[in-house]
Scaffold this motif. Structure first.
Motif, PDB file in Angstrom:
ATOM      1  N   ARG A 172      -0.678 -18.250  11.324  1.00 54.66           N
ATOM      2  CA  ARG A 172      -0.209 -19.454  12.028  1.00 54.66           C
ATOM      3  C   ARG A 172       0.854 -20.191  11.221  1.00 54.66           C
ATOM      4  O   ARG A 172       1.825 -20.707  11.778  1.00 54.66           O
ATOM      5  CB  ARG A 172      -1.387 -20.388  12.322  1.00 54.66           C
ATOM      6  N   ARG A 173       0.655 -20.247   9.895  1.00 57.21           N
ATOM      7  CA  ARG A 173       1.660 -20.925   9.050  1.00 57.21           C
ATOM      8  C   ARG A 173       2.990 -20.189   9.116  1.00 57.21           C
ATOM      9  O   ARG A 173       4.044 -20.806   9.242  1.00 57.21           O
ATOM     10  CB  ARG A 173       1.171 -20.986   7.590  1.00 57.21           C
ATOM     11  N   LEU A 174       2.940 -18.870   9.026  1.00 58.13           N
ATOM     12  CA  LEU A 174       4.201 -18.110   8.981  1.00 58.13           C
ATOM     13  C   LEU A 174       4.879 -18.053  10.351  1.00 58.13           C
ATOM     14  O   LEU A 174       6.101 -18.144  10.451  1.00 58.13           O
ATOM     15  CB  LEU A 174       3.943 -16.682   8.469  1.00 58.13           C
ATOM     16  N   MET A 175       4.073 -17.884  11.402  1.00 61.16           N
ATOM     17  CA  MET A 175       4.657 -17.592  12.719  1.00 61.16           C
ATOM     18  C   MET A 175       4.743 -18.805  13.651  1.00 61.16           C
ATOM     19  O   MET A 175       5.435 -18.758  14.659  1.00 61.16           O
ATOM     20  CB  MET A 175       3.849 -16.491  13.411  1.00 61.16           C
ATOM     21  N   GLY A 176       4.027 -19.887  13.322  1.00 62.77           N
ATOM     22  CA  GLY A 176       3.994 -20.973  14.296  1.00 62.77           C
ATOM     23  C   GLY A 176       3.991 -22.360  13.699  1.00 62.77           C
ATOM     24  O   GLY A 176       3.336 -23.260  14.201  1.00 62.77           O
ATOM     25  N   SER A 177       4.732 -22.549  12.599  1.00 64.85           N
ATOM     26  CA  SER A 177       4.747 -23.896  11.994  1.00 64.85           C
ATOM     27  C   SER A 177       6.140 -24.195  11.466  1.00 64.85           C
ATOM     28  O   SER A 177       6.971 -23.301  11.307  1.00 64.85           O
ATOM     29  CB  SER A 177       3.756 -23.964  10.827  1.00 64.85           C
TER      30      SER A 177
ATOM     31  N   ARG B 266      11.486 -18.751   7.209  1.00 67.84           N
ATOM     32  CA  ARG B 266      12.241 -17.744   7.976  1.00 67.84           C
ATOM     33  C   ARG B 266      13.750 -17.970   7.820  1.00 67.84           C
ATOM     34  O   ARG B 266      14.523 -17.044   7.638  1.00 67.84           O
ATOM     35  CB  ARG B 266      11.829 -17.797   9.454  1.00 67.84           C
ATOM     36  N   LYS B 267      14.136 -19.263   7.870  1.00 68.80           N
ATOM     37  CA  LYS B 267      15.555 -19.601   7.737  1.00 68.80           C
ATOM     38  C   LYS B 267      16.054 -19.158   6.358  1.00 68.80           C
ATOM     39  O   LYS B 267      17.116 -18.555   6.213  1.00 68.80           O
ATOM     40  CB  LYS B 267      15.718 -21.120   7.917  1.00 68.80           C
ATOM     41  N   LYS B 268      15.249 -19.442   5.338  1.00 70.05           N
ATOM     42  CA  LYS B 268      15.615 -19.061   3.968  1.00 70.05           C
ATOM     43  C   LYS B 268      15.729 -17.539   3.857  1.00 70.05           C
ATOM     44  O   LYS B 268      16.672 -17.010   3.247  1.00 70.05           O
ATOM     45  CB  LYS B 268      14.538 -19.582   3.011  1.00 70.05           C
TER      46      LYS B 268
ATOM     47  N   PRO C 140      10.701 -12.864   6.737  1.00 68.86           N
ATOM     48  CA  PRO C 140       9.773 -13.448   5.764  1.00 68.86           C
ATOM     49  C   PRO C 140       8.459 -12.674   5.711  1.00 68.86           C
ATOM     50  O   PRO C 140       8.086 -12.026   6.683  1.00 68.86           O
ATOM     51  CB  PRO C 140       9.539 -14.861   6.310  1.00 68.86           C
ATOM     52  N   MET C 141       7.770 -12.760   4.586  1.00 70.30           N
ATOM     53  CA  MET C 141       6.586 -11.913   4.386  1.00 70.30           C
ATOM     54  C   MET C 141       5.292 -12.704   4.232  1.00 70.30           C
ATOM     55  O   MET C 141       5.285 -13.800   3.680  1.00 70.30           O
ATOM     56  CB  MET C 141       6.785 -11.043   3.140  1.00 70.30           C
ATOM     57  N   ALA C 142       4.210 -12.099   4.728  1.00 78.05           N
ATOM     58  CA  ALA C 142       2.861 -12.536   4.378  1.00 78.05           C
ATOM     59  C   ALA C 142       2.387 -11.487   3.378  1.00 78.05           C
ATOM     60  O   ALA C 142       2.124 -10.340   3.728  1.00 78.05           O
ATOM     61  CB  ALA C 142       1.961 -12.561   5.607  1.00 78.05           C
ATOM     62  N   ALA C 143       2.357 -11.879   2.106  1.00 81.35           N
ATOM     63  CA  ALA C 143       2.213 -10.923   1.009  1.00 81.35           C
ATOM     64  C   ALA C 143       0.744 -10.689   0.660  1.00 81.35           C
ATOM     65  O   ALA C 143       0.034 -11.632   0.330  1.00 81.35           O
ATOM     66  CB  ALA C 143       2.969 -11.449  -0.207  1.00 81.35           C
ATOM     67  N   TRP C 144       0.342  -9.420   0.723  1.00 82.07           N
ATOM     68  CA  TRP C 144      -1.060  -9.061   0.490  1.00 82.07           C
ATOM     69  C   TRP C 144      -1.093  -7.845  -0.429  1.00 82.07           C
ATOM     70  O   TRP C 144      -1.234  -6.721   0.014  1.00 82.07           O
ATOM     71  CB  TRP C 144      -1.697  -8.746   1.843  1.00 82.07           C
ATOM     72  N   PRO C 145      -0.912  -8.064  -1.753  1.00 86.57           N
ATOM     73  CA  PRO C 145      -0.782  -6.939  -2.685  1.00 86.57           C
ATOM     74  C   PRO C 145      -2.083  -6.161  -2.851  1.00 86.57           C
ATOM     75  O   PRO C 145      -3.162  -6.749  -2.786  1.00 86.57           O
ATOM     76  CB  PRO C 145      -0.384  -7.614  -3.991  1.00 86.57           C
ATOM     77  N   MET C 146      -1.969  -4.847  -3.059  1.00 77.75           N
ATOM     78  CA  MET C 146      -3.136  -3.980  -3.190  1.00 77.75           C
ATOM     79  C   MET C 146      -3.225  -3.301  -4.571  1.00 77.75           C
ATOM     80  O   MET C 146      -4.293  -3.094  -5.098  1.00 77.75           O
ATOM     81  CB  MET C 146      -3.103  -2.895  -2.116  1.00 77.75           C
ATOM     82  N   HIS C 147      -2.084  -2.870  -5.121  1.00 76.06           N
ATOM     83  CA  HIS C 147      -2.112  -2.133  -6.398  1.00 76.06           C
ATOM     84  C   HIS C 147      -0.698  -1.991  -6.958  1.00 76.06           C
ATOM     85  O   HIS C 147       0.265  -2.501  -6.383  1.00 76.06           O
ATOM     86  CB  HIS C 147      -2.748  -0.739  -6.212  1.00 76.06           C
ATOM     87  N   SER C 148      -0.576  -1.282  -8.078  1.00 73.76           N
ATOM     88  CA  SER C 148       0.710  -0.941  -8.716  1.00 73.76           C
ATOM     89  C   SER C 148       1.541  -2.190  -8.992  1.00 73.76           C
ATOM     90  O   SER C 148       1.049  -3.151  -9.553  1.00 73.76           O
ATOM     91  CB  SER C 148       1.493   0.064  -7.862  1.00 73.76           C
ATOM     92  N   ASP C 149       2.812  -2.175  -8.553  1.00 70.50           N
ATOM     93  CA  ASP C 149       3.722  -3.295  -8.832  1.00 70.50           C
ATOM     94  C   ASP C 149       3.617  -4.397  -7.777  1.00 70.50           C
ATOM     95  O   ASP C 149       4.323  -5.393  -7.833  1.00 70.50           O
ATOM     96  CB  ASP C 149       5.166  -2.775  -8.877  1.00 70.50           C
TER      97      ASP C 149
END
Length: 458
Positions: free
Chosen positions: A413-418, A425-427, A366-375
């Motif tokens: 914390r939300r992604l790794m410990g909740s 993660r399961k999805k 699973p991702m913690a998404a932090w877009p910077m540019h482009s697509d």
């Protein structure tokens, strides 16, 4: 006449940027496994870059690819600007512009191969159409564009241009324009310069999958976005078996000692430079989260990665001491597919370049998404809001603001410990398994690749 493999040869022409070089190299290995000779054509500098960073690819398969290292006149190689208001790597523009000068040397390679083969099949990055325009004058050559983008991004750029909205049934549309402020004017002009030559292609290959983007692929095919050209959706092009490099990277040895799914992998790719302030906030956020992390901290690539030193990014004083045992900071090139496929990796904080997204989706992280540019703004929306296999660190509309350490700590914390993170993660793991199966014998993605091979060897 010999077998198809004897008389059809495939020529790859990548755009000289890491995510593009890498995808076409992975595709080279895939196509060569069908017994077809594959030629990888580019400047000596960028071919070398592709070779030294061939992550997770089988050296035996790599050895079957013929590299044509072409000379390229010197081009400007400025350092990236970590404080630019538009995050697109404008410092790479001279390298992109220089790639246009490969037109005649590439045409010479094509003519040489065409004299010996029944058919020459050119697979070019969609942003190298101008460079391979001479395909038109070679009677036994045909070309296909390789799209390094998600179909959702393609549609976003196209519908933005066509003034339409993409219909997303169960999802609210993004509230902000995801294509705004995502590239420089000079890069938009570079894209424009290839438009008229893109008409010469015989179809498109996409590094995506109907099981990931089915609804957008349907829309793309039926709404006349593409002239009636053949389309193949063959992703993931990642090898089914990720081969670990012999001289094992120290970060993999560190991961071996960590519990399952406990480590957040933090990496912003090769085309993003963070300002000192952003690095400070990110360091504090990671430290405050108290979760394990592996952070690849590097400046963006220069146009020539072998020239001169890169900026060494400073961390807060004593940071590495304080996080010892919990976090590891890596300042070298790191083998991303091997890290993502490691059992200890439980999350990926990423800029959401499509290459990274496809690797993350395929390997079930699973991702913690932090877009910077482009697509990247489109990709992060796709991952977090549509596939629901990630969380957004910062909304695109707030790209002008520095993300504060407390916001980073909260997402980690939300992604790794909740429980929410466990659900995501399961999805992600379930989707990853489905996607990996689709690339095996009889799977939807493998059947599309088989169909492409049958088409070019007809």
């Amino acid at each position: 006449m010999g077998t198809a493999a004897d008389d059809v040869c495939v020529v790859m022409v990548p755009l000289p940027a890491q995510g593009h070089l890498n995808q076409l190299l992975q595709l080279s290995c895939l196509i060569s496994s069908y017994g077809l000779p594959v030629h990888y054509v580019g400047s000596a500098i960028h071919n070398n870059q592709a070779r030294v960073r061939a992550n997770g690819l089988d050296p035996k398969k790599l050895a079957t690819v013929h590299f044509h290292d072409l000379p390229l006149p010197d081009f400007d190689c400025p350092s990236p600007n970590p404080n630019a208001s538009v995050r697109f790597p404008a410092h790479l523009q001279p390298a992109f512009d220089a790639s246009k000068l490969l037109r005649h040397p590439i045409a010479a390679v094509l003519r040489d191969l065409a004299a010996k083969a029944r058919r020459v099949v050119i697979i070019h990055d969609s942003l190298m159409a101008l460079v391979v325009q001479d395909v038109e004058s070679i009677s036994n050559a045909e070309s296909y564009a390789f799209n390094c983008l998600s179909v959702f991004s393609l549609l976003s750029f196209l519908s933005n241009g066509l003034g339409n909205q993409i219909a997303i049934e169960e999802e609210e549309m993004p509230r902000e324009n995801l294509t705004e402020g995502c590239m420089t004017e000079s890069f938009a002009m570079f894209i424009e310069a290839h438009k008229e030559y893109q008409k010469l292609r015989g179809g498109d290959i996409h590094n995506t999958n109907r099981l990931i983007e089915g609804q957008f692929i349907d829309l793309f095919e039926k709404d006349g976005y593409v002239e009636k050209m053949k389309q193949w959706f063959i992703g993931p092009i990642l090898p089914g078996m990720i081969i670990s490099s012999k001289e094992q990277n120290p970060c993999l040895a560190w991961l071996d000692k960590q519990p399952q799914n406990s480590v957040l992998f933090v990496s912003f790719g090769t085309m993003t430079s963070m300002s000192d302030e952003e690095v400070r906030e990110l360091a504090m956020g990671l430290e405050l989260s108290k979760h394990r992390f592996l952070w690849v901290l590097r400046d963006a690539d220069k146009g020539n990665i072998f020239s001169g030193k890169s900026r060494r990014i400073e961390l807060p004083e004593g940071f590495e001491e304080r996080v010892k045992g919990v976090g590891l900071v890596v300042r070298d090139w790191a083998p991303q597919p091997e890290i993502l496929s490691h059992r200890a990796t439980g999350g990926f904080m990423s800029h959401c370049g499509w290459n990274s997204c496809m690797e993350s989706i395929t390997l079930g992280v699973p991702m913690a998404a932090w877009p910077m540019h482009s697509d990247q703004p489109m990709n992060s929306f796709l991952v977090a809001r549509i596939l629901k296999t990630g969380l957004i660190v910062r909304e695109w509309g707030k790209r002008g603001e520095v993300v504060k350490s407390w916001a980073i700590e909260n997402v980690v914390r939300r992604l790794m410990g909740s429980e929410e993170g466990d659900e995501i993660r399961k999805k992600a793991q379930e989707l990853g398994e489905t996607i990996r199966k689709s690339a095996q014998e009889g799977g939807v993605s493998r059947m599309e690749l088989d169909s492409f091979i049958a088409h070019i060897t007809r």
